[in-house]
Scaffold this motif. Structure first.
Motif, PDB file in Angstrom:
ATOM      1  N   LEU A   1      -8.777   2.161   3.350  1.00  0.00           N
ATOM      2  CA  LEU A   1      -8.134   0.852   3.206  1.00  0.00           C
ATOM      3  C   LEU A   1      -6.690   0.992   2.717  1.00  0.00           C
ATOM      4  CD1 LEU A   1     -11.118  -1.164   1.712  1.00  0.00           C
ATOM      5  CD2 LEU A   1      -9.991  -1.610   3.894  1.00  0.00           C
ATOM      6  N   PHE A   2      -6.460   1.904   1.773  1.00  0.00           N
ATOM      7  CA  PHE A   2      -5.091   2.145   1.313  1.00  0.00           C
ATOM      8  C   PHE A   2      -4.221   2.662   2.463  1.00  0.00           C
ATOM      9  CE2 PHE A   2      -6.726   2.832  -3.239  1.00  0.00           C
ATOM     10  CZ  PHE A   2      -6.317   1.571  -3.645  1.00  0.00           C
ATOM     11  N   ALA A   3      -4.790   3.512   3.309  1.00  0.00           N
ATOM     12  CA  ALA A   3      -4.040   4.047   4.443  1.00  0.00           C
ATOM     13  C   ALA A   3      -3.687   2.935   5.427  1.00  0.00           C
ATOM     14  CB  ALA A   3      -4.855   5.130   5.146  1.00  0.00           C
ATOM     15  N   VAL A   4      -4.666   2.085   5.746  1.00  0.00           N
ATOM     16  CA  VAL A   4      -4.413   0.961   6.660  1.00  0.00           C
ATOM     17  C   VAL A   4      -3.339   0.045   6.076  1.00  0.00           C
ATOM     18  CG1 VAL A   4      -5.428  -1.107   7.681  1.00  0.00           C
ATOM     19  CG2 VAL A   4      -6.697   1.053   7.712  1.00  0.00           C
ATOM     20  N   ALA A   5      -3.435  -0.217   4.766  1.00  0.00           N
ATOM     21  CA  ALA A   5      -2.448  -1.084   4.115  1.00  0.00           C
ATOM     22  C   ALA A   5      -1.050  -0.483   4.191  1.00  0.00           C
ATOM     23  CB  ALA A   5      -2.844  -1.309   2.653  1.00  0.00           C
ATOM     24  N   ALA A   6      -0.939   0.827   3.926  1.00  0.00           N
ATOM     25  CA  ALA A   6       0.373   1.477   3.969  1.00  0.00           C
ATOM     26  C   ALA A   6       0.956   1.437   5.372  1.00  0.00           C
ATOM     27  CB  ALA A   6       0.251   2.922   3.487  1.00  0.00           C
ATOM     28  N   VAL A   7       0.132   1.682   6.377  1.00  0.00           N
ATOM     29  CA  VAL A   7       0.611   1.659   7.763  1.00  0.00           C
ATOM     30  C   VAL A   7       1.069   0.259   8.149  1.00  0.00           C
ATOM     31  CG1 VAL A   7      -0.093   1.922  10.166  1.00  0.00           C
ATOM     32  CG2 VAL A   7      -0.769   3.639   8.490  1.00  0.00           C
ATOM     33  N   ALA A   8       0.290  -0.759   7.777  1.00  0.00           N
ATOM     34  CA  ALA A   8       0.662  -2.142   8.107  1.00  0.00           C
ATOM     35  C   ALA A   8       1.952  -2.546   7.407  1.00  0.00           C
ATOM     36  CB  ALA A   8      -0.476  -3.089   7.710  1.00  0.00           C
TER      37      ALA A   8
ATOM     38  N   SER B   1       5.645 -12.219   7.261  1.00  0.00           N
ATOM     39  CA  SER B   1       5.004 -11.314   8.210  1.00  0.00           C
ATOM     40  C   SER B   1       3.489 -11.278   8.007  1.00  0.00           C
ATOM     41  CB  SER B   1       5.571  -9.896   8.034  1.00  0.00           C
ATOM     42  OG  SER B   1       4.805  -8.961   8.760  1.00  0.00           O
ATOM     43  N   PRO B   2       2.700 -11.725   8.997  1.00  0.00           N
ATOM     44  CA  PRO B   2       1.239 -11.619   8.874  1.00  0.00           C
ATOM     45  C   PRO B   2       0.774 -10.166   8.724  1.00  0.00           C
ATOM     46  CG  PRO B   2       1.850 -13.117  10.659  1.00  0.00           C
ATOM     47  CD  PRO B   2       3.100 -12.417  10.233  1.00  0.00           C
ATOM     48  N   ARG B   3       1.459  -9.245   9.388  1.00  0.00           N
ATOM     49  CA  ARG B   3       1.056  -7.834   9.289  1.00  0.00           C
ATOM     50  C   ARG B   3       1.227  -7.331   7.854  1.00  0.00           C
ATOM     51  NH1 ARG B   3       3.007  -3.629  13.764  1.00  0.00           N
ATOM     52  NH2 ARG B   3       1.421  -4.838  14.872  1.00  0.00           N
ATOM     53  N   TRP B   4       2.313  -7.726   7.195  1.00  0.00           N
ATOM     54  CA  TRP B   4       2.532  -7.294   5.803  1.00  0.00           C
ATOM     55  C   TRP B   4       1.464  -7.883   4.896  1.00  0.00           C
ATOM     56  CZ3 TRP B   4       3.765  -9.508   1.022  1.00  0.00           C
ATOM     57  CH2 TRP B   4       4.178  -8.602   0.053  1.00  0.00           C
ATOM     58  N   TRP B   5       1.121  -9.136   5.094  1.00  0.00           N
ATOM     59  CA  TRP B   5       0.061  -9.744   4.293  1.00  0.00           C
ATOM     60  C   TRP B   5      -1.285  -9.088   4.563  1.00  0.00           C
ATOM     61  CZ3 TRP B   5       0.731 -12.244   0.064  1.00  0.00           C
ATOM     62  CH2 TRP B   5       1.887 -12.995  -0.150  1.00  0.00           C
ATOM     63  N   GLY B   6      -1.483  -8.641   5.815  1.00  0.00           N
ATOM     64  CA  GLY B   6      -2.689  -7.873   6.101  1.00  0.00           C
ATOM     65  C   GLY B   6      -2.730  -6.592   5.283  1.00  0.00           C
ATOM     66  N   GLY B   7      -1.559  -5.958   5.111  1.00  0.00           N
ATOM     67  CA  GLY B   7      -1.485  -4.781   4.261  1.00  0.00           C
ATOM     68  C   GLY B   7      -1.825  -5.094   2.821  1.00  0.00           C
TER      69      GLY B   7
ATOM     70  N   VAL C   1      -3.854  -7.425   1.810  1.00  0.00           N
ATOM     71  CA  VAL C   1      -5.313  -7.571   1.774  1.00  0.00           C
ATOM     72  C   VAL C   1      -5.983  -6.193   1.767  1.00  0.00           C
ATOM     73  CG1 VAL C   1      -7.331  -8.397   3.051  1.00  0.00           C
ATOM     74  CG2 VAL C   1      -5.289  -9.838   2.866  1.00  0.00           C
ATOM     75  N   GLY C   2      -5.429  -5.258   2.558  1.00  0.00           N
ATOM     76  CA  GLY C   2      -5.971  -3.906   2.566  1.00  0.00           C
ATOM     77  C   GLY C   2      -5.847  -3.234   1.213  1.00  0.00           C
ATOM     78  N   ASP C   3      -4.712  -3.423   0.553  1.00  0.00           N
ATOM     79  CA  ASP C   3      -4.534  -2.874  -0.797  1.00  0.00           C
ATOM     80  C   ASP C   3      -5.567  -3.446  -1.763  1.00  0.00           C
ATOM     81  OD1 ASP C   3      -2.540  -0.950  -0.724  1.00  0.00           O
ATOM     82  OD2 ASP C   3      -0.924  -2.422  -0.869  1.00  0.00           O
ATOM     83  N   ALA C   4      -5.784  -4.765  -1.683  1.00  0.00           N
ATOM     84  CA  ALA C   4      -6.755  -5.401  -2.573  1.00  0.00           C
ATOM     85  C   ALA C   4      -8.158  -4.837  -2.343  1.00  0.00           C
ATOM     86  CB  ALA C   4      -6.745  -6.916  -2.356  1.00  0.00           C
ATOM     87  N   GLY C   5      -8.522  -4.671  -1.065  1.00  0.00           N
ATOM     88  CA  GLY C   5      -9.821  -4.077  -0.759  1.00  0.00           C
ATOM     89  C   GLY C   5      -9.915  -2.642  -1.246  1.00  0.00           C
TER      90      GLY C   5
ATOM     91  N   ALA D   1       5.646   9.232   7.286  1.00  0.00           N
ATOM     92  CA  ALA D   1       5.493  10.624   6.879  1.00  0.00           C
ATOM     93  C   ALA D   1       6.524  11.025   5.835  1.00  0.00           C
ATOM     94  CB  ALA D   1       5.598  11.555   8.087  1.00  0.00           C
ATOM     95  N   ALA D   2       7.616  10.268   5.730  1.00  0.00           N
ATOM     96  CA  ALA D   2       8.633  10.564   4.720  1.00  0.00           C
ATOM     97  C   ALA D   2       8.364   9.830   3.422  1.00  0.00           C
ATOM     98  CB  ALA D   2      10.013  10.188   5.248  1.00  0.00           C
ATOM     99  N   SER D   3       7.933   8.566   3.512  1.00  0.00           N
ATOM    100  CA  SER D   3       7.829   7.741   2.311  1.00  0.00           C
ATOM    101  C   SER D   3       6.492   7.866   1.591  1.00  0.00           C
ATOM    102  CB  SER D   3       8.077   6.278   2.672  1.00  0.00           C
ATOM    103  OG  SER D   3       7.203   5.856   3.705  1.00  0.00           O
ATOM    104  N   LEU D   4       5.373   7.794   2.321  1.00  0.00           N
ATOM    105  CA  LEU D   4       4.064   7.745   1.664  1.00  0.00           C
ATOM    106  C   LEU D   4       3.733   9.011   0.882  1.00  0.00           C
ATOM    107  CD1 LEU D   4       1.584   6.024   1.129  1.00  0.00           C
ATOM    108  CD2 LEU D   4       0.546   6.967   3.202  1.00  0.00           C
ATOM    109  N   PRO D   5       3.983  10.221   1.410  1.00  0.00           N
ATOM    110  CA  PRO D   5       3.712  11.408   0.592  1.00  0.00           C
ATOM    111  C   PRO D   5       4.516  11.430  -0.702  1.00  0.00           C
ATOM    112  CG  PRO D   5       3.943  12.026   2.893  1.00  0.00           C
ATOM    113  CD  PRO D   5       4.358  10.597   2.787  1.00  0.00           C
TER     114      PRO D   5
END
Length: 281
Positions: A18-25, A46-52, A54-58, A224-228
């Motif tokens: 879920l954290f991965a999906v949120a970061a990608v979104a 942005s609906p996609r950002w809000w989806g992220g 929600v993914g973070d919350a999950g 690949a630059a920011s998340l790691p």
């Protein structure tokens, strides 16, 4: 409390996904905002950002469940596997493939971070350290965060911008993590104690600023630059505050210290390597 390792592992893996999906979104939404436009205003539409979000919350809910079912040292290393989930998800979203070298670097980074958490195994510290003991370590950390942020903003290379700003946000998240236990304990003494503690306001400021810088890092360059950078610097900053201020100690011997130091070096090298890598079509 009884432990259920298998259930804890499952919840931790779901949290990592879920954290991965949120970061990608969120990275996809932030990257679509031109640097000439107001980032936060655009993201809030942005609906996609809000989806992220929600993914973070999950993800946080699954993390809490995992920690309720199993030990921290079982759960935390599994959570860093979100890096391995996030790269192929981002590549698929952008119609690219992940190069074998990038896969190898991501796996090495994940293993090194897990090794750092497992071998270091810090003891519980003194969460109510007085303010004067915070001043020098906190000043050093804030100075490094400011330098990384300024360097990231000034960097002409998008990958370096994403890496440096991502590292700054990770350090702020680490500071927030170091303060969370103390602030949570203040609720036992009433809302007045929570609002009257300087730690509460530093925690809030670090969290808000960390989220903003994370979105700027997502906007600046590839995932690949920011998340790691965010993922690696967060535990390192928390460990720095824990050892320098909260009197935490690594529960390991000389060999363990060598292994931990080696893991940190691998993390730094792998993070920089990932920031230079690009998913190829």
């Amino acid at each position: 409390m009884s432990t259920h390792p298998a259930a804890a592992v499952l919840c931790a893996l779901l949290a990592a996904l879920l954290f991965a999906v949120a970061a990608v979104a969120q990275q996809s939404a932030a990257a679509a905002v031109p640097e000439s436009e107001a980032l936060i205003r655009s993201l809030l539409r942005s609906p996609r950002w809000w989806g992220g979000v929600v993914g973070d919350a999950g993800g946080y809910a699954m993390q809490v469940a995992a920690l309720a079912l199993g030990a921290v040292l079982l759960v935390q290393p599994i959570l860093v596997s979100m890096l391995v989930f996030a790269l192929p998800l981002s590549a698929r979203l952008n119609h690219r493939r992940v190069a074998p070298r990038t896969w190898a670097t991501a796996v090495a980074l994940t293993a090194a971070l897990a090794c750092f958490l497992l071998v270091g195994d810090p003891t519980e510290g003194n969460t109510d350290a007085p303010l004067h003991e915070w001043l020098v370590p906190l000043g050093l950390l804030v100075g490094l965060i400011a330098a990384a942020t300024a360097g990231g903003i000034a960097a002409p290379d998008p990958a370096w911008r994403a890496l440096l700003i991502g590292a700054a946000s990770g350090a702020l998240f680490g500071l927030a993590a170091a303060l969370t236990e103390y602030v949570t304990g203040l609720f036992e003494h009433g809302l007045g104690s929570v609002l009257g503690g300087w730690q509460t306001w530093v925690l809030i400021g670090a969290g808000i600023t960390g989220v903003y810088l994370q979105q700027r890092a997502f906007q600046a360059g590839p995932l690949a630059a920011s998340l790691p950078a965010v993922t690696v610097v967060e535990p390192l900053a928390a460990a720095f505050i824990g050892i320098a201020v909260l009197d935490e100690r690594l529960r390991t011997n000389t060999v363990g210290l060598v292994v931990t130091t080696g893991a940190v070096l691998v993390m730094v090298a792998a993070t920089i390597a990932l920031s230079r890598s690009q998913a190829t079509a």
